[in-house]
Every structure is written in C-alpha cells, then in structure tokens.
Scaffold this motif. Structure first.
Motif, PDB file in Angstrom:
ATOM      1  N   VAL A   2     -11.750   1.723   3.348  1.00 23.67           N
ATOM      2  CA  VAL A   2     -11.328   2.993   4.111  1.00 23.67           C
ATOM      3  C   VAL A   2     -10.109   2.674   5.432  1.00 23.67           C
ATOM      4  O   VAL A   2     -10.639   1.755   5.951  1.00 23.67           O
ATOM      5  N   GLU A   3      -9.023   3.292   5.431  1.00 28.67           N
ATOM      6  CA  GLU A   3      -8.240   3.111   6.609  1.00 28.67           C
ATOM      7  C   GLU A   3      -8.335   4.341   7.393  1.00 28.67           C
ATOM      8  O   GLU A   3      -8.458   5.551   6.946  1.00 28.67           O
ATOM      9  N   ASP A   4      -7.846   3.963   8.639  1.00 29.54           N
ATOM     10  CA  ASP A   4      -7.818   4.993   9.667  1.00 29.54           C
ATOM     11  C   ASP A   4      -6.324   5.693   9.757  1.00 29.54           C
ATOM     12  O   ASP A   4      -5.488   4.986   9.407  1.00 29.54           O
ATOM     13  N   ALA A  28       2.063  10.158   9.884  1.00 33.18           N
ATOM     14  CA  ALA A  28       2.882   9.177   9.771  1.00 33.18           C
ATOM     15  C   ALA A  28       1.729   7.732   9.437  1.00 33.18           C
ATOM     16  O   ALA A  28       2.054   6.887   8.636  1.00 33.18           O
ATOM     17  N   ARG A  29       0.713   7.787   9.944  1.00 31.84           N
ATOM     18  CA  ARG A  29      -0.427   6.885   9.572  1.00 31.84           C
ATOM     19  C   ARG A  29      -1.047   6.593   8.432  1.00 31.84           C
ATOM     20  O   ARG A  29      -1.588   5.983   7.690  1.00 31.84           O
ATOM     21  N   LEU A  57       0.379   7.788   5.480  1.00 26.52           N
ATOM     22  CA  LEU A  57       1.223   7.205   4.899  1.00 26.52           C
ATOM     23  C   LEU A  57       1.402   5.706   4.945  1.00 26.52           C
ATOM     24  O   LEU A  57       0.978   4.864   3.947  1.00 26.52           O
ATOM     25  N   ALA A  58       1.091   5.046   5.955  1.00 25.81           N
ATOM     26  CA  ALA A  58       1.175   3.627   6.405  1.00 25.81           C
ATOM     27  C   ALA A  58      -0.011   3.026   5.821  1.00 25.81           C
ATOM     28  O   ALA A  58      -0.100   2.165   5.115  1.00 25.81           O
ATOM     29  N   GLY A  59      -1.226   3.882   5.769  1.00 23.63           N
ATOM     30  CA  GLY A  59      -2.440   3.422   5.343  1.00 23.63           C
ATOM     31  C   GLY A  59      -2.605   3.465   3.647  1.00 23.63           C
ATOM     32  O   GLY A  59      -2.706   2.572   3.072  1.00 23.63           O
ATOM     33  N   LYS A 107       0.356   3.087   1.869  1.00 22.88           N
ATOM     34  CA  LYS A 107       1.117   1.930   1.382  1.00 22.88           C
ATOM     35  C   LYS A 107       0.453   0.703   1.429  1.00 22.88           C
ATOM     36  O   LYS A 107       0.260  -0.223   0.619  1.00 22.88           O
ATOM     37  N   LYS A 108      -0.410   0.575   2.621  1.00 25.30           N
ATOM     38  CA  LYS A 108      -1.017  -0.839   2.749  1.00 25.30           C
ATOM     39  C   LYS A 108      -2.386  -0.880   1.546  1.00 25.30           C
ATOM     40  O   LYS A 108      -2.221  -2.033   0.795  1.00 25.30           O
TER      41      LYS A 108
END
Lengths: 288, 335, 396
Positions: free
Chosen positions: C92-94, C100-101, C103-105, C107-108
């Motif tokens: 799980v990513e926050d 915007a985050r 999308l970052a999460g 991609k990661k």
C-alpha cells in the motif's frame, strides 16, 4: 427566522473568540498564528481524553483542558517563539505554518484519523420559548462568547498586565524602557490564545463531533474577523466575528447555503482592498 | 542571449546527464522521471514565489490558485476550443498573468501580513469558483486533457515530457537569476529592504510590485500548464490551500530570497513524501516535525550550508589575496 | 565578481540537489527487486498486488477500515493455501488524497515494485489520475469507486453508481412509504450531482415533483441553515446524499429543532459514524445499500466481521470495511478461477466471464460491459438500533 439569527450569533461568537486569540498573539508577539485552529483541536482532544478515556466526566475534563492550555501556551511561546522573536514576520509566519502541519500530523498519528463523538456539555438539547425552539448548543456558544469577550476586554483595559500588553503591542522598545517584561507579556498573550482555543474547540466538538481536521474552515473565518477588526482592535474583531456569523446565516437564508463559506473569504478581499484598517478604525482600544 | 545560454549550459547538462543515467539504468522506468518532472514544475512556480515573496516581500499564499488558473485555462482551451497544447498553454499563462496581477491591486496599499491574508482568501475563492463551473470546468469531477502533442510530436512518454519541461525550467532559472541582477530585480530587492529610501531614490514602488505579481503569476501559469500536461487529468483536489502552503514552505526552506534555494526547496518538498513512504501513517507527522525543525534552526534555509561553504572558499581565496575583505551575511538577497 | 559568485552558487545549488536526485535514484534502483518476470508480480510463491490511497489525511477514516478488511481477507486466503500455492502480498502506498501523488505511487508500484495489478484505489480524483497511465500500460486496476466510462477496459470498480442507490431509495420512499413532499439534501460535488440524477429519475417515474433541493459544500460541518430551509419548505421526506458525518449531523440537528421528516440515504446509512452520532435518533432512517449492512445481524455479516476481527481485533467497524471485504473476496475468487498459469490477459478474461458472484456481504457481477462490481441493492430500515432489511436484493 430567529433560528437563523441564533445560529449566526453562535458561530459568530466562535469566530470572535478565535479572532481575539489571533489578535493577541499577533499584536503582542508579532506572529500571525496560522496554527490557532490546530491548537484548538489539540486542546479539544485533550479534553476528550480526560473525559472519555480517563473517564472523568466533562466538567473536570474541561477544566483539565484549560490547565493544559495554559501549559501549552506557555511552552509554545517560551520555547519556540520567544527565541526567534527578532526575526521578520515572514519567518515567524513560516514557523506558524510548519507548526500547523506538525500538530495536525501528530494529532492524527496519536489519536487516529477517525471522527469521534464528543460528550455533550449539558444534557439539554433544546430550549423552547413561546413555541420557538432554540438550540441549546448555540446558547452555550453565545454565552461563552460573551464571557470570553468581557473577560478579555476587562483584562486588557483594567489589569496592569493587560495594560502592559497594550503598550508592548504599540511599541515594544518603549515598553521595555518602561519596565515591561516582554517575556511575561508574550506568555500571557499565548496563554490567552490557547485558552480561547480550548473553549472554542470544546464547544465545536460537542456540537458536531471531534476530528483532527475539524477546524479547517473555521479558522479562516477567524481570519475574517481579524481583518474586519483591522488587525488592531479587539472590539472590531468581536463585532467582525459576530457580523460574519450573521451574514453567513443571512446569505444562507436568502440565497443558498452553498455560498455560506465564501462569504468570509469575500469579506477579507473586500475589506483589505478598500478599508485595510478595518471597519472600526476609530475604536482601537489599544490606545485607550 | 549567448550569456544566458552559457549560464544555463552547465545545469542543463547536469540534468541531461542525470536523465540519461536514469534512462540507462532502466528503460521503462518512468517513476523517477515523473517525480523529477513534478519537481521541476513545482520549481518553476517556486522561482516565481521567490521573486514575489522573497525578493519583493509580498507574502503570497495563492500559488496553487495560480497553477489552477494555468492548468484549467489550458485544459478548457484544449477541450472546448480544440486548441493545441502549445497555444493553449501560452494563452493560459497569459490568462494567469492577467488574473494574478489583479492581486497586485490590494497589495499596493497593504503591508506584509495583509497581503498574506488577501492572497490566502483569493487562492481559496478562485478554486471554489472553478469547482462550481459545471460542465465548463468539469465542476468537482475535474477535466481530462486530450492527448498532448507539440508541433506534431506526441508527449506520450515520461522521457518526452521531461524534455518539454526541462526547457522552460532551465530558461526560467537562468532568466530569473539574470533578472535579479538587472535593474528591475535590484529595484525589487531595494523595495523589500528599504521601501522609503527606495522611493526617495526614484524607484516607482507600485510599478515594481505589479511587476513582481505579474512575474510570479506568469510562472505560476506556465507551471500550471505543464502540470496539466504531465498528469493529463486535473481536478480541484490538485490545488488546495495546503498546496499553496507547500509552495510557501518550499521557498522558506530555500531561504526565501534565493532562487537556487527555492529550486532546492521545491525538489525537497516534492520528493520528500516519496522518501517518507516507509513511514506510512506517521509520514505526515514526520514531515511536519522535520519541516518545523528546519524552519526554526535554519532560518536561512537549507541552502545555508552551501552558501556557507561557498563563502568559506571565497574567503580563503580572498584572505590569500587581500586581508579584511567584506562578505555578505547569510540570508541576504545576493543571488 | 558578482556574476561569478552567482553562477558558482547557482551551479552548486542545482548540482547539489540534482546529484541528490541521481544518487537516490541509483540507491532506489539497486535496492529494488528485479521485475523482469514473464508476468510482473507473479513469482513462484507470491502474487504482488499494489494499492494507492490515503494513509494520512482527513480521508483516512474511510480508508483504514477498508485496508484492514482487505488484508484480513488476503490473510485468510493465504492461511488456506493461498492461490494455487502462491501467497498474496499487498503493498500500500500513500497519496494523502493528492492526485499527483496517486500517480507517483502507481508508477512506483508498477515500475519499481513490479506489481501484477493495481488493487486498491479510493477516491474519484485519484482513480482518474492514474487511469490513463494504467490503461496505456495495459494493467488491470481495481478501484473502490464505481467505474465511470473512461475506466474500461482495464479499470474495474466496486461501488455502485450512487445515482442507482438514490434512485432506489427515492422510489421506495415515495411508493412504499407514501411520502409526497420530497426534499434533497446534497453535498455540492460529483457525489451530490450523481445522486441528484437518481432522485430525479425516480421522481419522474412516479410523477412527483422535488419540493426543495438544499446543498452544502464539501467539508461543511454545521447544517443548521440547511435543515432550517428544508423545514421551511415543509417536506415530509428528505433524501440525503453526502459523506457519513454530514448525513448524521444534519439528521441530528434537524431533530434538535424538532424537524423530523423521513430520512433516506444511500450506503452511508449503514455507516458506524452515523450510528454513533445519532444514537437512538437513527431509528426510522432508511437507506439503500449495495452491501450487507454491518449492523444487519445476519449470518453473513457476522461471519465477515469475525474474519476481520480475527486479524484486526481493534478494527473499528465502518461500511467501507465491507466494501473492502467484498472487493478482496472477489479478487481471491477471480485469481483462483484463472489457475496456476496467471497472466494479466487471463485475469481479464476471467473477470469478464465471472458473471454473478456472491461474496459474503455483497452480490457482485462483472461482465464485458459491466465493470462495476455492485450488482444489487437492498433497502434497510433502522429499527431499535438495528438495520432491518425491508427488501431482498434488487438487481440494478
């Protein structure tokens, strides 16, 4: 109709109290306390912990939160603000903003993000007068507002500490020459702001519910009150808060509740554009 | 023009080298590039804020709203009028400049904190209005941009977007540093330090304040347009008060008055949450506390160590050359 | 002199921060596990799923119960032999509710961690932010929200369209409860406007006009003015569409001024917050829900709660919990259906073929054209502190 007025006055009182807190810290210690809302929320959580987690009942919890408010106010000022008081307003504002972030994060971390029921202050829900229903919570808010305003007014006008505060706000160097201890005065301002925050936080939480993010919009309205008071006049701030509350109700009643929250922001822009000294330029009781 | 390019050359090369390195490290990895793109976009807006708040002394909490106007103008022009990205972005940047400069009006007669509050209110209202825009702005559901192409070149990979963002980033950076050295920049700085004296010397304070707002608004608009192209979908959740606060934090971290610092601050604030992912629930608290510590203990921003180093080196050289040389104290707007 | 100093410091500053970026990029990359499988995220012993949603921020109170429920279901499946010998690992990513985050999460998760699918997106703005990217990469993704059109073919939603639920409850209130003057209390965003469509549709079918529509901005906490307006409009039934605390406070404050219309709402009617905030005042509330209510005291919901409590004894009940439970059960079911040879294409084929699936707490139906899991809704009534079903599952 009267119920709209009551609601307006009730919330207006909250804005006024918070606005006074902002004014005191601003004028005495030159810090625009962006974290006033978070401070309020923190103290409401403290009250909740004493009342529910420690099971002490709301009365003691409230007193407890006031005591904690004094401690927090003293600590905040003496440990954080006082050492950096010589910096310019931008730096101080930045510190206040980062405090806002830090406190919110810590509250959510320690107590958890969920909303909670806050114990009611008294068991009365409503009061009926001649067939009109008055919401009890709103009455408490108005009463608290009145008491708070009177106390602050009396304090500023009639006590030597209050006088010292006013002098320090006008001219810190002169105040020091006159023997005013800036540290004491600053501490008093922050303690006052914390106490006011505690009262507002507890009132808000008991009317609605307790959450780490509950003060989000409310503190912006306190800013409006501050601006209406020209950022100098306690009387102006109080009237400003009440006025805003009434205006919000009025807009909701005549137009739509959707515009309620924009009213305060619009007022900020209009006042600062056309009357930056506030609407009560002659009423600066700081001078009296 | 040549000197501008030469100044921009080395940092440009560094960024390119870095990008090539990343690209070489993993062909399909757009995650790092995406974060870096986001950093650069934020840095552009941060530079504008440095000029406005750091140098000209006008505290602004409306940065996110400027980005919103830039993003939404671009999106609206592309979606409703079918314009291509480049013309839409340019027009969007100008629209943002126009609207943002309106803020200069009240700022002209107000001081520090008043300006802060007015920009705060403005920032929130603008976004609220956008949210009420119905089908024109997508209301609260946001807008999706059509695929972005520039002169026929489709921006369909993070790598391509990187190049497209890099160019304005480098130009803005080099240009802003140069701007500060030219007359308008110096006048702005003078305004902040000693407004009365500056006025006496013939500096037209009002004109320069307006210039500062226009500058920051333009950069905000550019940043917003690029943001929209990076994400492809925008909504009011992208432009909240907290976002404006984060921009303010970026320049505060960088020392307020330093362009370099502002860029560094932008990179740190944008990338930090990625580093802090391991903290899960505590990440917000950790970030807030770290920030608080930096702000209190490093008033000159995190660039101070760098500045100190540079001063130390040049002092050594100077001592070798001529004793008693006078140096600028830290935190003063010398870059 | 000045310009040299300017340049040097500029270069140092930029170089410094960029070198930091490169260095960290390399450190990250070298620490990352290789994702060069035939099918990313599927190894001999594990299936790696990844989700991005708020772990911090105001929306956490919704996503925490969701997260706990999903993890409980996955843990149980792993304890029972996993999926054909593979254990499910859910990362799980926050995103702190910032698109915007999100999308970052995403991609990661996709590029650095090499997840099989993206499972776990909450919130429309976050989902829409990652949708184009995941569509391009041809990665199936599963969101808690309903699936608006742009999400096919790779996006799969869970909750029903709120409009369908508001339609059902409005219809019930008018037809079965005999209410004639309907008011609509709504949160002024996509939630409220979608809900409005359902209300309008039902009223049109029944030939009844909407008497009053009163809105509030997202984040409003006090509803005094709103309930006053509804009271003055003399409505006898109010359909309320908003987040749980809002729905609850409005009812509470209406009660204080002795305004007691019949209240109807969508799934949040089964929310623990609503129950907590209203206490006995909740009795009489009707709601249309696409999941079994936490408070329904049926064998199914008891079993679900027991499973969740087994792994998270302190889990605070919230209706998003059941949504997560159902979604996770669906995931386990469909992963099993594919078999040992697990690829993304096969997963999608299995989803399309799935048809009706009854998770313990939610009837689910996926097909080639239906990418929203919710298959039916039930009307509940709060009576004596319990949620009593008034109807069976009525298909959409």
């Amino acid at each position: 109709m009267i119920q709209y007025v009551m609601a307006g006055l009730a919330y207006g009182s909250l804005y006024a109290l918070l606005g006074l807190g902002l004014l005191l810290t601003l004028r005495t210690t030159n810090v625009l306390n962006f974290a006033q809302g978070e401070l309020s929320t923190l103290l409401a959580f403290v009250c909740f912990t004493i009342a529910v987690t420690l099971g002490q009942g709301i009365g003691w919890a409230f007193i407890g939160s006031l005591i904690v408010a004094v401690i927090v106010g003293l600590t905040l000022y003496n440990v954080i603000i006082f050492p950096i008081r010589r910096r310019d307003q931008e730096r101080l504002a930045t510190v206040a903003i980062s405090l806002k972030l830090a406190i919110t994060g810590l509250i959510a971390l320690y107590w958890g993000p969920e909303s909670r029921i806050f114990p009611a202050l008294f068991d009365i829900e409503r009061i009926e007068i001649f067939g009109t229903i008055i919401v009890a919570d709103q009455v408490w808010m108005i009463l608290a507002g009145l008491i708070g305003m009177v106390l602050v007014g009396v304090f500023l006008r009639f006590t030597s500490l209050g006088l010292a505060m006013r002098v320090a706000a006008e001219n810190p160097d002169l105040a020091q020459l006159l023997g005013v201890n800036l540290r004491v005065v600053g501490s008093a301002a922050w303690v006052a702001a914390a106490l006011l925050g505690s009262v507002t936080g507890v009132l808000l939480a008991s009317t609605l519910f307790l959450s780490p993010f509950m003060m989000g919009l409310v503190v912006l309205k306190a800013f409006t009150a501050l601006v209406i008071g020209g950022m100098v006049s306690p009387f102006g701030v109080v009237i400003g808060g009440l006025l805003l509350g009434l205006l919000e109700s009025f807009v909701a009643y005549t137009l739509t509740p959707l515009l309620q929250d924009s009213v305060g922001l619009l007022i900020i822009i209009l006042v600062l554009m056309f009357r930056p000294r506030g609407l009560f330029a002659g009423q600066e009781t700081w001078r009296a | 023009m040549r000197s501008l390019l030469s100044r921009a050359k080395i940092p440009l090369l560094t960024i390119l080298a870095m990008a090539v390195a990343i690209l070489a490290a993993s062909e399909t990895n757009s995650y790092y590039l995406y974060v870096i793109n986001l950093c650069m976009i934020n840095a552009i807006a941060a530079v504008g804020l440095v000029i406005l708040t750091g140098v000209a002394g006008q505290i602004s909490l409306a940065t996110a709203a400027l980005l919103a106007i830039g993003s939404y103008s671009t999106a609206i022009l592309m979606v409703h009028l079918g314009l291509g990205f480049l013309p839409a972005a340019v027009l969007g940047a100008f629209a943002t400049t126009a609207i943002g400069t309106i803020l200069a009006g009240p700022a002209l007669r107000l001081t520090g904190l008043h300006v802060a509050i007015v920009t705060l209110a403005f920032g929130i209202i603008v976004v609220q209005l956008i949210g009420k825009g119905g089908t024109f702005t997508g209301g609260m559901s946001g807008m999706t941009l059509p695929p972005v192409t520039i002169l026929g070149w489709a921006l369909d990979s993070e790598w391509r977007r990187f190049i497209v963002i890099l160019i304005p980033f480098a130009l803005v950076t080099a240009g802003s540093i140069r701007f500060l050295r030219l007359k308008p920049g110096r006048a702005l700085r003078a305004l902040r330090e000693r407004e009365l004296a500056a006025r006496t010397l013939g500096v037209n304070a009002s004109a320069y304040k307006i210039l500062a707002f226009a500058y920051a608004s333009f950069l905000g608009g550019v940043s917003g347009a690029l943001y929209a192209s990076l994400k492809g979908y925008i909504s009011v959740d992208d432009f909240t008060l907290w976002n404006s606060i984060y921009f303010f934090v970026m320049i505060a971290l960088g020392g307020m008055t330093s362009i370099v610092g502002g860029i560094a601050g932008a990179f740190v604030v944008t990338a930090a949450p990625e580093f802090l992912r391991g903290f899960q629930e505590a990440s917000q608290a950790v970030f807030g506390v770290l920030l608080f510590l930096i702000v209190v203990f490093f008033p000159g921003g995190i660039v101070t160590p760098f500045a100190g180093l540079s001063r130390l080196l040049s002092t050594r050289k100077k001592r070798a050359a001529a004793p008693g040389a006078n140096e600028n104290p830290p935190g003063s707007p010398s870059r | 002199m000045d310009s040299k100093k300017v340049r040097r410091t500029f270069l140092r500053g930029v170089n410094g921060s960029l070198r930091l970026a490169i260095l960290s990029a390399f450190i990250w990359h070298s620490a990352a596990t290789s994702a060069a499988e035939q099918t990313p995220g599927v190894s001999d012993k594990e299936i790696l799923l990844g989700g991005v949603f708020p772990v911090t921020g105001p929306v956490r109170f919704i996503s925490l119960p969701y997260e706990q429920a999903v993890k409980a279901v996955f843990n149980k499946a792993n304890a029972n032999g996993g999926i054909h010998g593979r254990k499910i690992v859910w990362r799980v990513e926050d995103d702190a509710y910032q698109p915007a985050r999100t999308l970052a999460g995403a991609k990661k998760l996709v590029e650095r961690d090499g997840v099989f699918v993206v499972f776990g997106l909450v919130g429309q703005s976050g989902t829409l932010a990652v949708a184009p990217y995941l569509q391009r990469k041809k990665i199936p993704f599963f969101t808690l929200n309903s699936a608006p059109r742009p999400l096919t073919p790779y996006g799969w939603g869970t909750q029903s369209n709120y409009g369908d639920l508001s339609y059902q409850i409005t219809h019930y209130m008018v037809q079965k409860l005999g209410l004639k003057r309907i008011g609509y209390l709504y949160q002024n965003d996509d939630l409220g406007s979608i809900g409005r469509k359902g209300v309008d549709r039902a009223l049109k079918e029944l030939g009844v006009k909407l008497i009053s529509a009163v809105g509030y901005e997202r984040g409003t906490r006090d509803f005094t003015t709103q309930v006053l307006k509804l009271r003055d409009a003399k409505v006898d039934g109010v359909v309320s569409v908003g987040i749980a605390p809002s729905v609850a406070i409005a009812i509470k404050q209406a009660g204080i001024i002795k305004f007691k219309p019949r209240w109807g709402t969508y799934g949040v009617g089964g929310s623990a917050i609503v129950r907590k905030l209203l206490g006995d005042g909740i009795n009489g509330l009707v709601f249309a829900s696409d999941i079994e209510s936490l408070f329904a005291e049926s064998a199914d919901s008891k079993r679900a709660i027991a499973t969740i409590r087994k792994y998270y004894p302190k889990a605070k009940p919230e209706f998003t919990m059941f949504l997560g439970y159902a979604q996770a059960q669906m995931m386990v079911h469909v992963l099993r259906a594919v078999g040992r040879d697990l690829t993304r294409k096969k997963l999608i084929a299995a989803l399309i073929k799935m048809g009706d699936f009854k998770s313990d707490v939610m009837p689910i139906r996926y097909s080639a054209t239906k990418h929203t899991a919710a298959g039916a809704a039930k009307i509940y009534l709060w009576k004596d502190g319990k949620a009593v079903p008034l109807t069976g599952w009525r298909k959409f």
